[in-house]
Scaffold this motif. Structure first.
Motif, short mmCIF file in Angstrom:
data_model
loop_
_atom_site.label_atom_id
_atom_site.label_comp_id
_atom_site.label_asym_id
_atom_site.label_seq_id
_atom_site.Cartn_x
_atom_site.Cartn_y
_atom_site.Cartn_z
N VAL A 39 -7.85 -4.71 -5.27
CA VAL A 39 -7.01 -4.62 -6.46
C VAL A 39 -5.55 -4.90 -6.12
CG1 VAL A 39 -6.18 -3.07 -8.27
CG2 VAL A 39 -8.58 -3.05 -7.64
N SER A 40 -5.06 -4.42 -4.99
CA SER A 40 -3.65 -4.60 -4.63
C SER A 40 -3.26 -6.06 -4.54
CB SER A 40 -3.35 -3.91 -3.29
OG SER A 40 -3.60 -2.54 -3.39
N VAL A 41 -4.12 -6.87 -3.93
CA VAL A 41 -3.83 -8.30 -3.80
C VAL A 41 -3.80 -8.96 -5.17
CG1 VAL A 41 -4.72 -10.50 -2.91
CG2 VAL A 41 -4.76 -8.46 -1.46
N GLN A 42 -4.74 -8.60 -6.02
CA GLN A 42 -4.79 -9.17 -7.37
C GLN A 42 -3.54 -8.80 -8.16
OE1 GLN A 42 -6.91 -11.31 -8.27
NE2 GLN A 42 -6.70 -11.45 -10.45
N LEU A 43 -3.07 -7.57 -8.03
CA LEU A 43 -1.88 -7.14 -8.75
C LEU A 43 -0.64 -7.88 -8.26
CD1 LEU A 43 -2.60 -3.32 -9.02
CD2 LEU A 43 -2.58 -4.98 -10.88
N ILE A 44 -0.58 -8.16 -6.96
CA ILE A 44 0.55 -8.93 -6.43
C ILE A 44 0.55 -10.33 -7.05
CG2 ILE A 44 1.45 -10.04 -4.34
CD1 ILE A 44 0.52 -7.46 -2.83
N GLN A 50 1.25 -1.53 -9.10
CA GLN A 50 -0.02 -0.80 -9.07
C GLN A 50 0.02 0.42 -9.99
OE1 GLN A 50 -1.24 0.32 -5.12
NE2 GLN A 50 -3.39 0.20 -5.66
N SER A 51 1.15 1.10 -10.03
CA SER A 51 1.25 2.29 -10.90
C SER A 51 1.11 1.91 -12.37
CB SER A 51 2.57 3.01 -10.66
OG SER A 51 3.66 2.15 -10.94
N THR A 52 1.67 0.76 -12.74
CA THR A 52 1.55 0.28 -14.12
C THR A 52 0.10 -0.04 -14.45
OG1 THR A 52 3.78 -0.63 -14.04
CG2 THR A 52 2.32 -1.49 -15.74
#
Length: 90
Positions: A39-44, A50-52
């Motif tokens: 998920v972190s890579v996708q959010l970047i 990530q908090s949003t």
């Protein structure tokens, strides 16, 4: 309680018809992140903190589309009464 991807697809179609661009974006981010392992890579890639993402996801899980809608009455209220503001401008 997990995300139902079929439900998100249905909600995306409904929101697109209503032309709610911000909610469409929020749901798209949730959908995109549910389909990847990291998920972190996708959010970047999506430029979303990530908090949003987790705040949007939790609101969606709790209240569906209505949880993502922006509520009225947010923000600072005017500090001058309407009449006083007009007299200051003149």
């Amino acid at each position: 309680m997990g995300i139902n991807l079929k439900q998100i697809k249905q909600d995306l179609k409904k929101i697109r018809k209503e032309n709610e661009k911000k909610i469409y974006f929020m749901l798209s981010v949730i959908y995109a992140c549910e389909n990847v392992a990291n998920v972190s890579v996708q959010l970047i890639k999506l430029s979303v903190p990530q908090s949003t993402y987790f705040r949007w996801k939790n609101k969606y899980l709790k209240s569906g589309i209505n949880g993502l809608k922006i509520k009225k009455g947010r923000g600072r209220k005017a500090s001058l009464p309407k009449g006083k503001l007009a007299s200051k401008i003149k």
